[in-house]
Design a protein around this motif. Structure first.
Motif, PDB file in Angstrom:
ATOM      1  N   GLU A  32      71.237  24.106 102.085  1.00  0.00           N
ATOM      2  CA  GLU A  32      71.793  24.576 103.293  1.00  0.00           C
ATOM      3  C   GLU A  32      71.221  25.930 103.565  1.00  0.00           C
ATOM      4  OE1 GLU A  32      76.323  26.716 104.234  1.00  0.00           O
ATOM      5  OE2 GLU A  32      76.026  25.191 102.809  1.00  0.00           O
ATOM      6  N   THR A  36      69.292  27.142 106.970  1.00  0.00           N
ATOM      7  CA  THR A  36      69.969  28.058 107.907  1.00  0.00           C
ATOM      8  C   THR A  36      69.010  29.154 108.031  1.00  0.00           C
ATOM      9  OG1 THR A  36      72.050  27.722 106.738  1.00  0.00           O
ATOM     10  CG2 THR A  36      71.642  30.086 107.993  1.00  0.00           C
ATOM     11  N   HIS A  37      67.972  29.521 107.079  1.00  0.00           N
ATOM     12  CA  HIS A  37      67.064  30.524 107.182  1.00  0.00           C
ATOM     13  C   HIS A  37      65.630  30.183 107.622  1.00  0.00           C
ATOM     14  CE1 HIS A  37      70.346  32.729 104.795  1.00  0.00           C
ATOM     15  NE2 HIS A  37      69.732  33.671 105.492  1.00  0.00           N
TER      16      HIS A  37
END
Length: 84
Positions: A32, A36-37
């Motif tokens: 995740e 996300t990054h």
């Protein structure tokens, strides 16, 4: 088997189950975070094996071998390179 032996076996089994659960959860959190990054793979390190010698508490010599698994480097949009 005695009750104490059963307790030790049960405790070991619970510890192994907990360790497995935590490893799976860590992988899910990393996946995740990586998405996300916007992390991009930037490198790899191969694993290594080492051998060490020492003296045990009872005075006998011993040898131990260890293995360190390889890692992958991930550059993320927070400016940090993570090695996992």
């Amino acid at each position: 088997m005695t009750f104490g032996e059963w307790c030790v076996i049960a405790a070991f089994g619970l510890a192994m189950a907990l360790a497995g659960y935590l490893i799976i959860k860590d992988g899910e959190r990393w996946q995740e975070f990586r998405e996300t990054h916007e992390c991009k793979k930037v490198g790899e390190m191969s694993g290594s094996t080492a051998i060490g010698y020492g003296i045990a508490a009872n005075g006998q010599g011993g040898m131990v071998s260890t293995y360190t698994p390889g890692k992958t480097g991930w550059a993320c949009n927070d400016g940090v390179t993570y090695w996992r």
